[in-house]
Design an enzyme around this catalytic site. Structure first.
Site: not given
Ligand code: PXP
Length: 389
Positions: A197, A195, A303, A162, A253, A343-344, A201, A159, A222
Site C-alpha cells: 500500500r 499488497h 479477480e 496480516h 480493499t 475477498h472475505g 501500513r 495473502n 497487489e
Molecule cells: N483479493 C484482494 C484483491 C484483496 O484486496 C484481498 C484483501 O487484501 C483479498 C483478496 C483477500 O481478502 P481476505 O483477507 O478477506 O481473504
C-alpha cells in the site's frame, strides 16, 4: 483422439467457449478408454435442433441434445472407431442452466456426457433398468471429469498481509511475512499475495524484495495504480500484479476497480507491465460491464470480488451474490480472460466458490491468518486446501 467440433447458428446464442467443450470431449474419450475414437460435436440453436428432432425422431420442438451413433450394427464403422455425432442446442442448454442454477458450461458438459453415453450404447428409453444404468454411468463419468478438471484448475494463493500488520503493530521485526509465506507454500499454497500500500501500513518494500527471492510458487503483488508503486513493481518483477482501488481510510480493499470508468489509465499500466513481462489482473466486482472493459484494455486476469457474497446477511442474498459471481466468472472465462476470485472467503463459504470450474485461483488472507493464530499456519492452510477439492 480426434474431436471435430463445429457450430451452426442461424441466430445469436449465448457465447460458448468451444475450446472447453472440445477439451471435455477429449477427456471423455480418454476416461472411457477410447482415446483413438472419433467424435463429432455440433453446436446449434433451437431452430436447427428442432428441425433435426422433427426429421429424425418425429418429435416437434427443440430439445437439448441429440446423438446419432455411427456404430449401430456396422462392423466396418466400429473397426474404424467412428462414434458418431452429438448435436447440442446452446439455446436450450442456456435456458436449462439458468433454471437449474448451474453454469452453462457445467450443463453443456452434462449434455455432452449424456449424448456420448447414447453413442456408446446406453439408452434410457429402453427400460427402467437401462435408465438407471445410464443414470449411474452419467454420474460416474461426470464425477471423474470434474475431479480431473478441478484437480488441475483451482489453486490457493495466500495473502500474508496480516502477518505484517501484526509486526507493524509493534514496530519490530516479528512476525515475518517472508517466513510465513514459506510455511504457506510448504503446506500446499500455490501462490503468495501481498499488497504494497502507498501508506505502507503492513507490507514494506523490503518484504516484497525478499519475497521475490524466496517465493517458489508465484508472487502476486497487489497494488493501486500509483506511479511510485508501479515503479517498484517494474523494478522487482513479481510473477503478476493485481490492480486494486486503494483508499487511505479503508480497513481493507472495499470494492472492485471501476475499469470501465478509467480505461485509458489502466490500459497504460497494463501496457507497462506487459512490456516488462508481468501479467496483470484487475480486481473487479462481478459486473459484466467491468469484465468487458477488462478484456478491452488487455488484462490477462480478472479477480472477481467475493466480498458481497461473503458478507451476505441472508441465505437468499448469498445465493443471489453467488449467481452474480458464477455468471461473471463464466463471462470472463468465455471472453478468454483468466479468472481468480477472492475477498472475505472463509472456512464456511469457500467450497461453493471453489467448485466453479471457470475460476483457477482463490486469494485468501484474513480467514487463514485468523485460524492460524489458534491452530498454526501450516494447519490453517491445509484445512483451507481441504475445502477446495
Ligand atoms: N483479493 C484482494 C484483491 C484483496 O484486496 C484481498 C484483501 O487484501 C483479498 C483478496 C483477500 O481478502 P481476505 O483477507 O478477506 O481473504
Amino acid at each position: 483422439m480426434p474431436v471435430f467440433l463445429r457450430n451452426e447458428f442461424l441466430r445469436p446464442v449465448p457465447r460458448v467457449n468451444e475450446l472447453l467443450v472440445r477439451q471435455t470431449a477429449e477427456l471423455l474419450l480418454v476416461l472411457t478408454g477410447m482415446p483413438e475414437a472419433e467424435l463429432s460435436i455440433l453446436l446449434v440453436d433451437d431452430l436447427r435442433i428442432a428441425e433435426l428432432n422433427r426429421s429424425w425422431r418425429r418429435k416437434s420442438g427443440p430439445t437439448n441434445v441429440l446423438a446419432f451413433a455411427l456404430t449401430e450394427g456396422d462392423d466396418t464403422v466400429m473397426a474404424l472407431n467412428l462414434l458418431g455425432d452429438i448435436v447440442i442446442s446452446v439455446e436450450t442448454a442456456a435456458r436449462e442452466a439458468v433454471k437449474e442454477r448451474v453454469s452453462l458450461h457445467s450443463h453443456l458438459q452434462m449434455l455432452l456426457v449424456h449424448g456420448f453415453l447414447h453413442l456408446i450404447g446406453y439408452d434410457h428409453e429402453k427400460s427402467d433398468l437401462e435408465a438407471a444404468r445410464m443414470h449411474d454411468k452419467e454420474r460416474e463419468v461426470l464425477q471423474e471429469l470434474q475431479k480431473k478438471r478441478r484437480g488441475k484448475m483451482i489453486r490457493l494463493a495466500v495473502n500474508v498481509d496480516h502477518v505484517a500488520t501484526l509486526r507493524e503493530a509493534r514496530g519490530i521485526s516479528e512476525p515475518d511475512p517472508v517466513l510465513a509465506a514459506g510455511i504457506c507454500e510448504l503446506a500446499g499454497a500455490e501462490g503468495i499475495v501481498v499488497h504494497l500500500r502507498e501508506d505502507r501500513r503492513h507490507i514494506q518494500d523490503r518484504d516484497v524484495r525478499l519475497l521475490r527471492q524466496t517465493v517458489k510458487t508465484k508472487l502476486n503483488l497487489e497494488m493501486g495504480a500509483a506511479k511510485e508503486i508501479i515503479k517498484i513493481a517494474l523494478d522487482i518483477g513479481p510473477d503478476m500484479v493485481t490492480l486494486v482501488p486503494e483508499k487511505r481510510k479503508e480497513l481493507t480493499t472495499e470494492g472492485g476497480l471501476n475499469v470501465a470508468g478509467q480505461k485509458k489509465k489502466l490500459k497504460m499500466v497494463i501496457g507497462q507491465m506487459h512490456d516488462a513481462g508481468i501479467p496483470v489482473s484487475l480486481f473487479i466486482d462481478p459486473d459484466l460491464r467491468q469484465i468487458r472493459a477488462a478484456k478491452d484494455i488487455g488484462a490477462t486476469f480478472v479477480e472477481i470480488h467475493t466480498g458481497r457474497y461473503s458478507d451476505a446477511a441472508s441465505e437468499n442474498e448469498r445465493d443471489h451474490e453467488f449467481e452474480l459471481i458464477a455468471a461473471a466468472a463464466e463471462e470472463a472465462y468465455e471472453a478468454g480472460l483468466r479468472v481468480n476470485a477472492g475477498h472475505g472467503l472463509n472456512y464456511v463459504n469457500t467450497s461453493r466458490i471453489a467448485a466453479l470450474e471457470t475460476i483457477e485461483e482463490l486469494s485468501i488472507g484474513h480467514a487463514i491468518m485468523a485460524r492460524a493464530i489458534i491452530v498454526g499456519l501450516d494447519q490453517a492452510v491445509r484445512e483451507m486446501l481441504g475445502l477446495m477439492i
